[in-house]
Design an enzyme around this catalytic site. Structure first.
Site, PDB file in Angstrom:
ATOM      1  N   HIS A  93       4.199 -89.854 -29.716  1.00  0.00           N
ATOM      2  CA  HIS A  93       5.188 -89.227 -28.833  1.00  0.00           C
ATOM      3  C   HIS A  93       6.156 -90.332 -28.387  1.00  0.00           C
ATOM      4  O   HIS A  93       5.736 -91.272 -27.691  1.00  0.00           O
ATOM      5  CB  HIS A  93       4.516 -88.670 -27.574  1.00  0.00           C
ATOM      6  CG  HIS A  93       3.958 -87.292 -27.715  1.00  0.00           C
ATOM      7  ND1 HIS A  93       2.770 -87.041 -28.349  1.00  0.00           N
ATOM      8  CD2 HIS A  93       4.428 -86.082 -27.288  1.00  0.00           C
ATOM      9  CE1 HIS A  93       2.521 -85.741 -28.291  1.00  0.00           C
ATOM     10  NE2 HIS A  93       3.508 -85.127 -27.662  1.00  0.00           N
ATOM     11  N   HIS A 102       3.576 -80.066 -34.646  1.00  0.00           N
ATOM     12  CA  HIS A 102       3.413 -80.572 -33.273  1.00  0.00           C
ATOM     13  C   HIS A 102       3.113 -79.407 -32.334  1.00  0.00           C
ATOM     14  O   HIS A 102       4.025 -78.719 -31.860  1.00  0.00           O
ATOM     15  CB  HIS A 102       4.691 -81.317 -32.864  1.00  0.00           C
ATOM     16  CG  HIS A 102       4.582 -82.081 -31.574  1.00  0.00           C
ATOM     17  ND1 HIS A 102       5.061 -83.367 -31.416  1.00  0.00           N
ATOM     18  CD2 HIS A 102       4.045 -81.748 -30.371  1.00  0.00           C
ATOM     19  CE1 HIS A 102       4.835 -83.782 -30.193  1.00  0.00           C
ATOM     20  NE2 HIS A 102       4.223 -82.807 -29.529  1.00  0.00           N
ATOM     21  N   ASP A 157       5.385 -77.488 -29.558  1.00  0.00           N
ATOM     22  CA  ASP A 157       4.829 -78.360 -28.522  1.00  0.00           C
ATOM     23  C   ASP A 157       3.754 -77.601 -27.740  1.00  0.00           C
ATOM     24  O   ASP A 157       2.577 -77.761 -28.023  1.00  0.00           O
ATOM     25  CB  ASP A 157       5.920 -78.908 -27.591  1.00  0.00           C
ATOM     26  CG  ASP A 157       5.559 -80.266 -26.995  1.00  0.00           C
ATOM     27  OD1 ASP A 157       4.576 -80.874 -27.466  1.00  0.00           O
ATOM     28  OD2 ASP A 157       6.268 -80.721 -26.082  1.00  0.00           O
ATOM     29  N   GLU A 198      11.262 -89.023 -25.901  1.00  0.00           N
ATOM     30  CA  GLU A 198      11.326 -87.712 -25.236  1.00  0.00           C
ATOM     31  C   GLU A 198      11.830 -87.933 -23.808  1.00  0.00           C
ATOM     32  O   GLU A 198      12.943 -87.551 -23.472  1.00  0.00           O
ATOM     33  CB  GLU A 198       9.933 -87.068 -25.237  1.00  0.00           C
ATOM     34  CG  GLU A 198       9.868 -85.730 -24.512  1.00  0.00           C
ATOM     35  CD  GLU A 198       8.431 -85.229 -24.341  1.00  0.00           C
ATOM     36  OE1 GLU A 198       7.491 -86.033 -24.445  1.00  0.00           O
ATOM     37  OE2 GLU A 198       8.269 -84.023 -24.071  1.00  0.00           O
ATOM     38  N   ASP A 225      -4.323 -77.688 -25.943  1.00  0.00           N
ATOM     39  CA  ASP A 225      -4.423 -77.378 -24.505  1.00  0.00           C
ATOM     40  C   ASP A 225      -3.092 -76.897 -23.937  1.00  0.00           C
ATOM     41  O   ASP A 225      -2.986 -76.672 -22.729  1.00  0.00           O
ATOM     42  CB  ASP A 225      -4.968 -78.572 -23.711  1.00  0.00           C
ATOM     43  CG  ASP A 225      -4.230 -79.879 -23.958  1.00  0.00           C
ATOM     44  OD1 ASP A 225      -3.694 -80.065 -25.072  1.00  0.00           O
ATOM     45  OD2 ASP A 225      -4.175 -80.725 -23.042  1.00  0.00           O
ATOM     46  N   HIS A 271       0.120 -78.524 -29.182  1.00  0.00           N
ATOM     47  CA  HIS A 271      -1.034 -79.015 -28.409  1.00  0.00           C
ATOM     48  C   HIS A 271      -2.027 -77.884 -28.181  1.00  0.00           C
ATOM     49  O   HIS A 271      -1.646 -76.816 -27.670  1.00  0.00           O
ATOM     50  CB  HIS A 271      -0.583 -79.560 -27.052  1.00  0.00           C
ATOM     51  CG  HIS A 271       0.224 -80.823 -27.142  1.00  0.00           C
ATOM     52  ND1 HIS A 271      -0.300 -82.068 -26.876  1.00  0.00           N
ATOM     53  CD2 HIS A 271       1.515 -81.049 -27.479  1.00  0.00           C
ATOM     54  CE1 HIS A 271       0.628 -82.993 -27.026  1.00  0.00           C
ATOM     55  NE2 HIS A 271       1.755 -82.398 -27.397  1.00  0.00           N
ATOM     56  N   GLY A 294       1.273 -88.075 -23.250  1.00  0.00           N
ATOM     57  CA  GLY A 294       1.227 -88.286 -21.811  1.00  0.00           C
ATOM     58  C   GLY A 294       2.558 -88.852 -21.344  1.00  0.00           C
ATOM     59  O   GLY A 294       3.504 -88.967 -22.121  1.00  0.00           O
TER      60      GLY A 294
HETATM   61  O1  LIG Z   1       5.640 -83.117 -24.812  1.00  0.00           O
HETATM   62  C1  LIG Z   1       4.690 -83.809 -24.421  1.00  0.00           C
HETATM   63  N1  LIG Z   1       4.896 -85.117 -24.152  1.00  0.00           N
HETATM   64  C2  LIG Z   1       3.888 -85.939 -23.757  1.00  0.00           C
HETATM   65  N2  LIG Z   1       2.644 -85.498 -23.568  1.00  0.00           N
HETATM   66  C3  LIG Z   1       2.407 -84.202 -23.784  1.00  0.00           C
HETATM   67  C4  LIG Z   1       3.376 -83.316 -24.221  1.00  0.00           C
HETATM   68  N3  LIG Z   1       2.834 -82.100 -24.328  1.00  0.00           N
HETATM   69  C5  LIG Z   1       1.552 -82.224 -23.999  1.00  0.00           C
HETATM   70  N4  LIG Z   1       1.284 -83.488 -23.657  1.00  0.00           N
HETATM   71  C6  LIG Z   1       0.011 -84.040 -23.199  1.00  0.00           C
HETATM   72  C7  LIG Z   1      -0.700 -83.128 -22.220  1.00  0.00           C
HETATM   73  C8  LIG Z   1      -1.969 -82.755 -22.915  1.00  0.00           C
HETATM   74  O2  LIG Z   1      -3.055 -82.645 -22.033  1.00  0.00           O
HETATM   75  C9  LIG Z   1      -2.167 -83.888 -23.898  1.00  0.00           C
HETATM   76  C10 LIG Z   1      -3.078 -83.617 -25.078  1.00  0.00           C
HETATM   77  O3  LIG Z   1      -2.740 -82.468 -25.766  1.00  0.00           O
HETATM   78  O4  LIG Z   1      -0.849 -84.182 -24.314  1.00  0.00           O
HETATM   79 ZN   LIG Z   2       3.861 -82.982 -27.501  1.00  0.00          ZN
END
Ligand SMILES: O=c1[nH]cnc2c1ncn2[C@H]1C[C@H](O)[C@@H](CO)O1
Ligand SMILES: [Zn+2]
Length: 361
Positions: free
Chosen positions: A206, A18, A299, A209, A22, A20, A179
């Protein structure tokens, strides 16, 4: 036993499920790419920018944490930007001793300057391939699998699910939704999940959380998720303590443990969004003691100022975990990966076990 130092953990083989794309840019790269595309940043000093991201993400709310992504997504709108970010991601993970990584991003967020979804995926895949080739040449081989994410507040999940399946033999190994969680239950995207199941494809969601048990329950029992992104709120369905000998699992927690559903836990990220109070009080300790299928993840390395080795070092310090626990976490992750069974087994037997055998002494 004494905590294992971060520098000792770096050379140990690690698996990451996990992360991301970005959420893991190098600050210096953001500064350079922002200048090239004319995007205004809070500061153009790379060190100060790195600190800005961590401080801004340290908000106690997932919604505010997510606002920081405006500055990374803005510089990932061109083939050059996407290629560079993906290449550096593979190199940075490999330098940290990660031998297998599943990296996710949402292609729908990278269309602002006219790229098509396919052009986005092609650019990222090429970047990962270039980074992995360079890492192998440097003696730190890494395999990167891509997860395509759909944004849960948007309405493109079916399209992104179809994109994922189309690229299944070209580097994409799974699908995800991300998101803001509150107000956007996973069942909004049921069509996409049902489509993926019919296609025998893999996905994580997701869930659990910023929102609790109903989100986890929907992700598993309505949507059919293979893994839970975070899933940390599952502790709301557990009472008692291991020390007290009076632990009771509710129906959902028992189901998740019995079915060995992997939890993609992200300790530092959870503290920033308020999902856990501290590393020492993070539910990962309890979930480990109860033998859930626990995995440790980064993350967003940029927003948390972290790395896979750092997350493990923090856990070693907080819970007294040694090499045996770190190997257990790593094998849990590798068992839960979305690549084929024989390929997972090869990494466990040829890379992970020999690596930890040396460390276990
Ligand atoms: O931890 C998270 N929870 C929900 N959404 C998240 C988390 N970390 C990143 N994101 C979102 C923001 C990014 O723009 C998107 C795609 O990677 O996923
Ligand atoms: Zn995430």
């Amino acid at each position: 036993m004494a905590a294992i130092a971060l520098t000792d953990i770096v050379p140990a083989p690690k698996a990451l499920l996990h992360d991301h794309l970005d959420g893991g840019l190098r600050p210096a790269t953001i500064v350079e790419l922002a200048a090239a595309v004319g995007h205004e940043l809070p500061t153009t000093d790379p060190a100060a920018l790195g600190e800005w991201f961590v401080a801004a993400a340290d908000s106690g709310s997932l919604e505010r944490y997510l606002e920081t992504f405006a500055h990374t997504v803005a510089v990932m709108q061109t083939v050059e930007g996407l290629h560079r970010v993906a290449k550096e991601c593979a190199l940075d993970l490999a330098a940290d001793g990660v031998v297998y990584a599943e990296v996710r991003y949402a292609p729908e967020q990278h269309l602002e300057r006219g790229l098509t979804l396919d052009e986005v995926v092609d650019a990222v895949n090429a970047g990962f391939a270039a980074g992995a080739a360079e890492a192998a040449a440097q003696g730190t081989p890494i395999r990167v699998g891509v997860l395509l994410t759909a944004m849960r507040h948007a309405a493109r999940s079916q399209e992104i699910a179809e994109l994922s399946v189309r690229y299944r033999d070209a580097g994409v190994v799974g699908f995800d939704i991300a998101g803001a969680e509150a107000g956007f239950p996973p069942t909004r995207h049921l069509d996409a999940f049902e489509y993926l199941q019919r296609e025998n494809f893999h996905f994580t969601i997701h869930a659990g959380e910023a929102f609790g048990l109903p989100s986890i329950w929907q992700a598993i029992q309505w949507c059919g998720a293979d893994r839970l992104g975070h899933g940390v709120r599952l502790v709301d369905d557990i009472t008692g303590t291991v020390a007290g000998g009076d632990v009771v699992l509710g129906r959902l927690a028992a189901y998740v443990r019995d079915k060995r559903i992997p939890l993609e836990l992200c300790p530092s990220s959870n503290i920033q969004t308020g999902a856990a109070p501290s590393i020492a009080e993070h539910p990962i300790g309890l979930l480990h003691d109860l033998r859930f299928r626990v995995t440790v993840n980064t993350d967003n390395r940029l927003m948390s100022g972290t790395s896979m080795s750092r997350e493990m070092a923090l856990l070693s310090e907080a819970f007294g975990w040694g090499w045996a626990e770190l190997q257990w976490l790593t094998i849990n992750a590798m068992k839960s990966a979305f690549i084929p069974y024989d390929e997972r087994l090869a990494i466990i037997n040829d890379v992970i076990k020999p690596g930890y055998a040396k460390l276990l002494g």
